[in-house]
Design a protein around this motif. Structure first.
Motif, short mmCIF file in Angstrom:
data_model
loop_
_atom_site.label_atom_id
_atom_site.label_comp_id
_atom_site.label_asym_id
_atom_site.label_seq_id
_atom_site.Cartn_x
_atom_site.Cartn_y
_atom_site.Cartn_z
N ILE A 173 7.59 -8.67 -80.90
CA ILE A 173 7.67 -8.08 -79.56
C ILE A 173 6.62 -8.66 -78.63
CG2 ILE A 173 7.47 -5.91 -78.28
CD1 ILE A 173 8.39 -4.45 -80.76
N VAL A 174 5.45 -8.92 -79.18
CA VAL A 174 4.32 -9.40 -78.38
C VAL A 174 4.11 -10.90 -78.62
CG1 VAL A 174 1.87 -9.08 -77.88
CG2 VAL A 174 3.26 -7.13 -78.59
N PRO A 175 4.04 -11.71 -77.56
CA PRO A 175 3.86 -13.15 -77.75
C PRO A 175 2.45 -13.53 -78.18
CG PRO A 175 3.87 -12.61 -75.42
CD PRO A 175 4.21 -11.35 -76.14
N ASP A 176 1.48 -12.64 -77.94
CA ASP A 176 0.08 -12.96 -78.26
C ASP A 176 -0.21 -12.69 -79.74
OD1 ASP A 176 -0.50 -13.39 -75.44
OD2 ASP A 176 -0.38 -11.20 -75.26
N ASP A 177 -1.32 -13.28 -80.19
CA ASP A 177 -1.82 -12.94 -81.52
C ASP A 177 -2.28 -11.48 -81.50
OD1 ASP A 177 -1.37 -15.48 -82.47
OD2 ASP A 177 -3.39 -16.19 -81.95
N LEU A 178 -2.20 -10.82 -82.65
CA LEU A 178 -2.48 -9.39 -82.72
C LEU A 178 -3.61 -9.08 -83.68
CD1 LEU A 178 1.22 -8.26 -82.88
CD2 LEU A 178 -0.36 -7.51 -81.10
N TYR A 179 -4.41 -8.08 -83.34
CA TYR A 179 -5.38 -7.54 -84.27
C TYR A 179 -4.63 -6.68 -85.29
CZ TYR A 179 -9.45 -8.80 -81.42
OH TYR A 179 -10.44 -9.48 -80.75
N ASP A 180 -5.08 -6.73 -86.53
CA ASP A 180 -4.48 -5.90 -87.57
C ASP A 180 -5.17 -4.53 -87.56
OD1 ASP A 180 -2.90 -5.11 -89.67
OD2 ASP A 180 -4.12 -6.05 -91.21
N ALA A 181 -5.01 -3.84 -86.44
CA ALA A 181 -5.64 -2.53 -86.24
C ALA A 181 -5.11 -1.98 -84.93
CB ALA A 181 -7.15 -2.65 -86.20
N TRP A 182 -5.47 -0.73 -84.63
CA TRP A 182 -5.14 -0.15 -83.33
C TRP A 182 -6.20 0.88 -82.95
CZ3 TRP A 182 -3.27 5.12 -83.18
CH2 TRP A 182 -2.93 5.65 -84.42
N LEU A 183 -6.21 1.23 -81.67
CA LEU A 183 -7.18 2.18 -81.15
C LEU A 183 -6.48 3.42 -80.61
CD1 LEU A 183 -9.51 -0.24 -79.10
CD2 LEU A 183 -9.79 0.51 -81.48
N THR A 184 -7.11 4.57 -80.78
CA THR A 184 -6.60 5.79 -80.17
C THR A 184 -7.68 6.34 -79.25
OG1 THR A 184 -5.88 8.06 -80.58
CG2 THR A 184 -7.23 7.06 -82.29
N VAL A 185 -7.36 6.40 -77.97
CA VAL A 185 -8.32 6.86 -76.95
C VAL A 185 -8.57 8.35 -77.13
CG1 VAL A 185 -8.74 7.09 -74.48
CG2 VAL A 185 -7.56 5.07 -75.36
N GLN A 186 -9.83 8.74 -77.18
CA GLN A 186 -10.18 10.14 -77.42
C GLN A 186 -10.36 10.95 -76.14
OE1 GLN A 186 -10.36 11.27 -80.97
NE2 GLN A 186 -9.12 9.43 -80.63
N SER A 187 -10.35 10.28 -74.97
CA SER A 187 -10.46 10.98 -73.69
C SER A 187 -9.40 10.43 -72.74
CB SER A 187 -11.86 10.80 -73.09
OG SER A 187 -12.85 11.32 -73.96
N PRO A 188 -8.13 10.71 -73.02
CA PRO A 188 -7.06 10.16 -72.19
C PRO A 188 -6.99 10.80 -70.81
CG PRO A 188 -6.15 11.69 -73.78
CD PRO A 188 -7.62 11.55 -74.11
N ALA A 189 -6.37 10.08 -69.90
CA ALA A 189 -6.19 10.59 -68.54
C ALA A 189 -4.72 10.96 -68.31
CB ALA A 189 -6.64 9.52 -67.54
N ASP A 190 -4.41 11.34 -67.11
CA ASP A 190 -3.03 11.63 -66.69
C ASP A 190 -2.39 12.74 -67.49
OD1 ASP A 190 -3.11 9.47 -64.80
OD2 ASP A 190 -2.79 8.08 -66.47
N GLY A 191 -3.20 13.72 -67.95
CA GLY A 191 -2.62 14.89 -68.61
C GLY A 191 -2.16 14.67 -70.03
N MET A 192 -2.44 13.53 -70.62
CA MET A 192 -2.03 13.28 -72.01
C MET A 192 -3.03 13.91 -72.98
SD MET A 192 -0.49 9.39 -71.96
CE MET A 192 -1.94 8.63 -71.21
N THR A 193 -2.55 14.22 -74.17
CA THR A 193 -3.39 14.81 -75.22
C THR A 193 -3.92 13.70 -76.12
OG1 THR A 193 -2.05 16.82 -75.18
CG2 THR A 193 -3.45 16.47 -77.12
N PRO A 194 -5.20 13.72 -76.46
CA PRO A 194 -5.73 12.67 -77.35
C PRO A 194 -5.15 12.76 -78.74
CG PRO A 194 -7.37 14.39 -77.00
CD PRO A 194 -6.25 14.68 -76.05
#
Length: 258
Positions: A173-194
């Motif tokens: 899906i992504v043309p770029d190289d990818l990190y073998d990991a991901w991040l979850t934001v703990q202080s999201p904006a726009d009314g989303m729940t962390p």
């Protein structure tokens, strides 16, 4: 009285007991050690992170392991393509993750879960990611796979949705190289729940952990059973010899009397 212990039959029994009991005790201790390791891993994985924990650069925390999983990581770059991760449960409610690819200054992209929204996955509900250069801080997580709890691994999702968060599922899906990991934001904006960070794999007190504890008990029971059977055979042999000395055993019938 105890000369029978030197007979070939009893030599075999004694050797079996001398080898069997230590083996059972060793296996029991080994299984107990595995259970204790899982308990310790679970304690470390679920321990609260210090409130004033300083985020470390993403590259310094890779590869993700039991120590770095859940640590705050920082990365700089620009947000790119946004995807939705459907059928994700949070606090007993069904909803979806809003995931946006962050192309970092290193040229590699890292998936960033910017938050969770209730209901069916709908791109119209998902807030757009900030434009321009951003500094992102989130809890580091290992890539998911088809066996991870809660993932949608069956496929058949519509365009713009992702079932498994990981480099393997994003590579096409992504043309770029990818990190073998991901991040979850703990202080999201726009009314989303962390989305809270999950404990790393094989650190929970799951069925496998308690299987180790059960096997521990089984091996120790086997050791006790071997000793019990040896004592029972020994006692029977002694009683038989005493009965023979007292003349309480029936005399053997001469051959050919029947």
């Amino acid at each position: 009285m105890h000369r029978f212990l030197l007979t070939p039959r009893w030599w075999g029994i004694n050797v079996f007991v001398a080898l069997g009991v230590p083996f059972c005790l060793f296996m029991g201790s080994w299984q107990l050690g595995r259970f204790e390791d899982r308990v310790e891993s679970h304690r470390e994985a679920t321990a609260e992170r210090p409130a004033d924990q300083v985020a470390a650069p993403l590259d310094s925390l890779l590869p993700v392991d039991k120590k770095t999983s859940g640590r705050l990581a920082s990365a700089s770059g620009e947000y790119g393509e946004q995807l939705l991760v459907p059928e994700r449960t949070l606090d007993g409610k069904s909803g979806f993750y809003v995931l946006t690819l962050l192309k970092t200054d290193s040229g590699k992209a890292v998936p960033v879960v910017r938050g969770w929204l209730p209901g069916t996955a709908d791109a119209a509900k998902a807030p757009a990611a900030p434009a321009g250069r951003v500094e992102v801080t989130g809890a580091l997580q290992a890539s998911e796979n088809s066996g991870t709890k809660g993932v949608h691994a069956a496929g058949g999702l519509p365009a713009g949705q992702l079932g498994v968060i990981g480099a393997a599922s994003l590579v096409n899906i992504v043309p770029d190289d990818l990190y073998d990991a991901w991040l979850t934001v703990q202080s999201p904006a726009d009314g989303m729940t962390p989305v809270p960070a999950q404990a790393p794999v094989n650190t929970g007190l799951d069925l496998k952990a308690f299987q180790n504890l059960g096997y521990t008990g089984e091996w120790f029971v086997f050791a006790a059973f071997v000793l019990f059977m040896w004592f029972r055979l020994y006692r029977r042999e002694v009683e038989t010899l005493r009965d023979a000395e007292a003349g309480l055993l029936p005399e053997a019938e001469p051959a050919g009397t029947r």
